[in-house]
Design an enzyme around this catalytic site. Sequence first.
Site, PDB file in Angstrom:
ATOM      1  N   HIS A  56      27.163  35.285 -28.736  1.00  0.00           N
ATOM      2  CA  HIS A  56      27.196  36.622 -28.320  1.00  0.00           C
ATOM      3  C   HIS A  56      28.608  36.955 -27.361  1.00  0.00           C
ATOM      4  CE1 HIS A  56      26.210  40.122 -25.689  1.00  0.00           C
ATOM      5  NE2 HIS A  56      25.260  40.206 -26.708  1.00  0.00           N
ATOM      6  N   GLY A  94      26.731  48.004 -23.539  1.00  0.00           N
ATOM      7  CA  GLY A  94      26.336  48.277 -22.248  1.00  0.00           C
ATOM      8  C   GLY A  94      27.055  49.629 -21.623  1.00  0.00           C
ATOM      9  N   ASN A 110      17.479  41.805 -27.042  1.00  0.00           N
ATOM     10  CA  ASN A 110      18.279  40.625 -26.291  1.00  0.00           C
ATOM     11  C   ASN A 110      18.046  41.209 -25.038  1.00  0.00           C
ATOM     12  OD1 ASN A 110      19.827  38.800 -25.051  1.00  0.00           O
ATOM     13  ND2 ASN A 110      21.852  39.596 -25.908  1.00  0.00           N
ATOM     14  N   TRP A 111      17.424  40.356 -24.514  1.00  0.00           N
ATOM     15  CA  TRP A 111      16.950  40.721 -22.713  1.00  0.00           C
ATOM     16  C   TRP A 111      18.009  40.023 -21.598  1.00  0.00           C
ATOM     17  CZ3 TRP A 111      10.810  40.006 -22.155  1.00  0.00           C
ATOM     18  CH2 TRP A 111      10.285  40.858 -22.853  1.00  0.00           C
ATOM     19  N   LYS A 112      18.886  39.399 -22.398  1.00  0.00           N
ATOM     20  CA  LYS A 112      19.867  39.088 -21.433  1.00  0.00           C
ATOM     21  C   LYS A 112      19.397  38.299 -20.166  1.00  0.00           C
ATOM     22  CE  LYS A 112      23.111  42.294 -23.460  1.00  0.00           C
ATOM     23  NZ  LYS A 112      24.203  42.964 -23.475  1.00  0.00           N
ATOM     24  N   SER A 172      24.914  49.575 -27.443  1.00  0.00           N
ATOM     25  CA  SER A 172      24.287  50.971 -27.157  1.00  0.00           C
ATOM     26  C   SER A 172      23.490  51.423 -28.214  1.00  0.00           C
ATOM     27  CB  SER A 172      25.409  51.790 -26.628  1.00  0.00           C
ATOM     28  OG  SER A 172      26.134  51.282 -25.518  1.00  0.00           O
ATOM     29  N   GLU A 224      28.771  43.401 -33.140  1.00  0.00           N
ATOM     30  CA  GLU A 224      28.753  44.045 -31.767  1.00  0.00           C
ATOM     31  C   GLU A 224      30.051  44.103 -31.264  1.00  0.00           C
ATOM     32  OE1 GLU A 224      24.537  43.144 -29.876  1.00  0.00           O
ATOM     33  OE2 GLU A 224      25.979  41.670 -29.303  1.00  0.00           O
ATOM     34  N   GLY A 269      20.268  45.645 -26.484  1.00  0.00           N
ATOM     35  CA  GLY A 269      20.320  44.954 -25.066  1.00  0.00           C
ATOM     36  C   GLY A 269      19.257  46.061 -24.227  1.00  0.00           C
ATOM     37  N   GLY A 270      19.861  46.982 -23.541  1.00  0.00           N
ATOM     38  CA  GLY A 270      19.360  47.959 -22.482  1.00  0.00           C
ATOM     39  C   GLY A 270      18.213  48.588 -22.894  1.00  0.00           C
ATOM     40  N   GLU A 312      29.244  38.019 -24.665  1.00  0.00           N
ATOM     41  CA  GLU A 312      29.103  37.553 -22.958  1.00  0.00           C
ATOM     42  C   GLU A 312      29.272  36.133 -23.106  1.00  0.00           C
ATOM     43  OE1 GLU A 312      25.353  39.814 -22.348  1.00  0.00           O
ATOM     44  OE2 GLU A 312      26.513  41.554 -22.683  1.00  0.00           O
TER      45      GLU A 312
HETATM   46  P1  13P Z   1      23.429  47.064 -25.252  1.00  0.00           P
HETATM   47  O1  13P Z   1      22.517  47.728 -26.133  1.00  0.00           O
HETATM   48  O2  13P Z   1      22.978  47.173 -23.728  1.00  0.00           O
HETATM   49  O3  13P Z   1      24.696  48.076 -25.349  1.00  0.00           O
HETATM   50  O4  13P Z   1      23.704  45.546 -25.564  1.00  0.00           O
HETATM   51  C1  13P Z   1      24.214  45.338 -26.808  1.00  0.00           C
HETATM   52  C2  13P Z   1      23.961  43.582 -26.827  1.00  0.00           C
HETATM   53  O5  13P Z   1      24.783  43.116 -26.224  1.00  0.00           O
HETATM   54  C3  13P Z   1      22.904  42.788 -27.624  1.00  0.00           C
HETATM   55  O6  13P Z   1      23.109  41.583 -27.685  1.00  0.00           O
END
Ligand code: 13P
Length: 248
Positions: A94, A172, A9-11, A212, A166, A233-234, A96
Site C-alpha cells: 500500500h 483520502g 481498507n480500514w487503515k 476516494s 491507487e 478507505g474512507g 502508505e
Molecule cells: P480512500 O478511499 O480514503 O481515498 O483510500 C483509498 C485507499 O488507500 C484504499 O487502500
Amino acid sequence: MRKPVIAGNWKMHKTISEGFKFIDDIKENVKDTDVEVMLFVPYTMLKSMKDYTDGTNIIIGAQNMHFEENGAYTGEISPLMLKDINVKNTLVGHSERREYFNETDETVNKKILKALEHDIDVILCVGEKLEERENNIEKDVVKKQIIKAFENVSAKMMNKIVIAYEPIWAIGTGKTASSEDANEMISFIRSEIQNLYDDEISEEIRILYGGSVKPTNVEELMNQDDIDGGLVGGASLKADQFIELVNF
Ligand code: 13P
C-alpha cells in the site's frame, strides 16, 4: 467473467467492538451479492473479526505482512501468524506503507513470494505520485512497480493475486481519478501482465481502482471495461456507505 471485488481498507481505524457492530450492520445487506466482499482490518482485531464473520461471505484480511516466517523484526507479523488465525488474505505494498514505512519494490516482491508460499492471497497496491503524473511518467512508474513485484512469481500462482491501482494523489483527498483515466491505467496494467505472462492470465486477473471511491462514483467506475472493483478507505468505515458500494 471476472468476479467484482469491493474491498475495504480500514487503515488505523476501529476497535474490536466497532468492528463487530459494523459486521452486524452490513452482513444481511451484503449476503446475496455476486461481489467478493473483503475487509482489511488492523492486526488487533484480525482474529476476532475472522471468527465473527465465520459463515458469512465477508473475507477478512491483513493490511500488511512480513516476508520472513519469524525472526528479530520487532513489531512485525509473519505469514505463519496470519495462517495461525486462519487469515488467508493480505494487502501488500500500500502506498502508505511505501511512503511511511520504507516499503520498496524489493520488499513488496519478497512479501508476495512469501505470501504465495504460504497460500495467502495478495492484493498488490501500485500507483503514482502527483508529481509523477504531472511529469507524464505515471505509466513508467507503475510498470516498474509491476515488473519488480512479480519477479519470480510463477504463472500458476497468478490466480492468487489481485492488483489495486491507487494513484496516491487520489487517496483520502476526495479527488478521484476520472473513470476514463483509471480505466486507461488499469488497461495498461492488464497489458503489462500480458507481456509478463499470457493472454489468459491478463484476461483473468482482477484489477481494482482505489482513491476516494464512494457511493456516488462507484457505478461509473465499475462500468468501465477493465475496472473490476474498488479498494476503499474512507467510505468503507461507514456501514451504510459500504453496503451501497457492494450493491453498486
Ligand atoms: P480512500 O478511499 O480514503 O481515498 O483510500 C483509498 C485507499 O488507500 C484504499 O487502500
